[in-house]
Design an enzyme around this catalytic site. Structure first.
Site, PDB file in Angstrom:
ATOM      1  N   GLN A 167      -4.762  -1.585   9.420  1.00  0.00           N
ATOM      2  CA  GLN A 167      -4.643  -2.911   8.800  1.00  0.00           C
ATOM      3  C   GLN A 167      -5.183  -3.980   9.752  1.00  0.00           C
ATOM      4  O   GLN A 167      -4.740  -4.070  10.895  1.00  0.00           O
ATOM      5  CB  GLN A 167      -3.165  -3.183   8.462  1.00  0.00           C
ATOM      6  CG  GLN A 167      -2.930  -4.465   7.717  1.00  0.00           C
ATOM      7  CD  GLN A 167      -3.490  -4.445   6.291  1.00  0.00           C
ATOM      8  OE1 GLN A 167      -3.359  -3.470   5.566  1.00  0.00           O
ATOM      9  NE2 GLN A 167      -4.145  -5.525   5.905  1.00  0.00           N
ATOM     10  N   ASP A 212     -11.373   2.689   3.672  1.00  0.00           N
ATOM     11  CA  ASP A 212     -11.707   1.266   3.524  1.00  0.00           C
ATOM     12  C   ASP A 212     -13.219   1.090   3.425  1.00  0.00           C
ATOM     13  O   ASP A 212     -13.708   0.004   3.110  1.00  0.00           O
ATOM     14  CB  ASP A 212     -11.198   0.477   4.748  1.00  0.00           C
ATOM     15  CG  ASP A 212      -9.964  -0.347   4.414  1.00  0.00           C
ATOM     16  OD1 ASP A 212      -9.678  -0.514   3.218  1.00  0.00           O
ATOM     17  OD2 ASP A 212      -9.304  -0.823   5.360  1.00  0.00           O
ATOM     18  N   LYS A 255       0.844  -1.204   0.000  1.00  0.00           N
ATOM     19  CA  LYS A 255       0.000   0.000   0.000  1.00  0.00           C
ATOM     20  C   LYS A 255       0.880   1.255   0.000  1.00  0.00           C
ATOM     21  O   LYS A 255       0.609   2.218  -0.722  1.00  0.00           O
ATOM     22  CB  LYS A 255      -0.947  -0.012   1.209  1.00  0.00           C
ATOM     23  CG  LYS A 255      -2.072  -1.013   1.032  1.00  0.00           C
ATOM     24  CD  LYS A 255      -2.922  -1.192   2.264  1.00  0.00           C
ATOM     25  CE  LYS A 255      -3.915  -2.339   2.032  1.00  0.00           C
ATOM     26  NZ  LYS A 255      -4.659  -2.747   3.211  1.00  0.00           N
TER      27      LYS A 255
END
Ligand code: NAP
Length: 299
Positions: free
Chosen positions: A98, A121, A54
């Protein structure tokens, strides 16, 4: 029929290039650099790999990447203090933590702490609620990526029969909402669905997100349908001892004989996820500054 194989890797590269173009323009015309903050708690090796991918992708499109690595015994209080700081930081337009986080931390509470306008997200209740009520939201990256692939296949999705197998909050539910937003007639199937093969066979668009290798057989597919395979299962490699390979939820060879178009695993849906994370960060940045949203990169 032999299906067209949808090249998700190439489409994702194109999407990232589009994002990079917008980022350049934002910098030149508005003096703004979109910023993405990624928090990693603990030392899960797979998560470390995802976070480094990422970071690399973020830097490549010209965005600012902020990485926060916290020890596995980080308290909720300390994690939330960092999230609060990032929520208030105008240089940060997207925040993601994460997952999985260590057991003593709660994923739902963590997501809820992130400002919904920075929840790139798209996992928060606020964003899920906005999506399902047709309001502006940030959408979970993998379903957004699938929508982009589907929009590229059709002039319009309106009126098509769509079946989504899987009803997770992460994928199945937002995918179904997105297809409904495109005026598809949507069925959500799951582990209790009766006659799953028959249900799948109705679909002009069949999306499988189950996590069971090659569950969807060729004779479950309507001739000419578009098949989007989201599943990822790692299995021992049949020819290379000690090695593994990835399988999707769809029996590729069987389905490709019947479908009109199909995503492979790997190289189909997977690469779209990070591309859409970048797209969401750009969208969040444009919204934060009251600027026009990038066309084709949002739901
Ligand atoms: P999940 O939370 O485990 O959900 C799986 C869904 O499949 C559930 O709704 C479950 O039904 C349904 N299901 C299980 N067995 C079934 C069966 N025999 N027949 C019909 N439905 C069945 O998984 P997820 O997070 O949505 O992910 C699904 C797959 O997509 C996984 O392989 C995951 O690795 C992959 N994935 C890939 C990406 C990516 O490419 N970047 C992103 C996200 C997910 P119930 O609700 O009834 O239990």
């Amino acid at each position: 029929m032999t299906a067209k194989v949808i090249d998700g890797k190439a489409f994702a590269a194109q999407t990232r290039a589009q994002v990079a173009e917008h980022v350049t323009r934002l910098k030149e015309e508005n003096g703004i650099t979109p910023g993405l903050a990624v928090i990693l708690v603990g030392e899960d090796p797979a998560s470390e790999v995802y976070v480094s991918h990422k970071h690399k992708a973020t830097v490549e499109v010209g965005m600012e990447s902020f990485e926060y690595k916290m020890p596995a015994d980080t308290s909720e209080e300390d994690l939330f203090a960092l999230i609060d700081k990032l929520n208030a930081d105008p240089a940060v337009h997207g925040i993601l933590c994460q997952f999985p986080v260590p057991d003593h931390l709660d994923e739902r509470r963590t997501v809820a702490r992130i400002d919904p306008s920075k929840d790139v997200d798209g996992l928060s209740v606020a964003n899920a609620g906005r999506l399902s009520t047709g309001q502006q939201s940030l959408v979970s990256c993998t379903p957004l990526g699938c929508l982009m692939l589907l929009r590229d296949e059709y002039d319009s999705l309106s009126g098509l029969e769509a079946v989504v197998v899987g009803r997770s909050n992460l994928f199945g539910k937002p995918m179904a909402q997105l297809l409904l937003g495109e005026n598809c007639t949507v069925t959500i199937a799951h582990s209790r669905t009766k006659d799953l093969a028959e249900v799948c066979k109705r679909a002009d668009i069949l999306v499988a997100a189950v996590g069971r290798a090659e569950m969807v057989q060729g004779d479950w597919v309507k001739p000419g349908a578009t098949v989007i395979d989201v599943g990822i299962t790692r299995v021992p490699h049949p020819e290379k001892p000690g090695k593994t390979k990835l399988l999707g939820d769809v029996h590729f060879e069987g389905a490709a004989k019947v479908a009109g178009a199909i995503t492979p695993v790997p190289g189909g849906v997977g690469p779209m996820t990070i591309a859409c994370l970048l797209a969401n960060t750009l969208t969040a940045c444009c919204r934060a500054h009251g600027l026009t949203e990038p066309e084709g990169l949002t739901a």
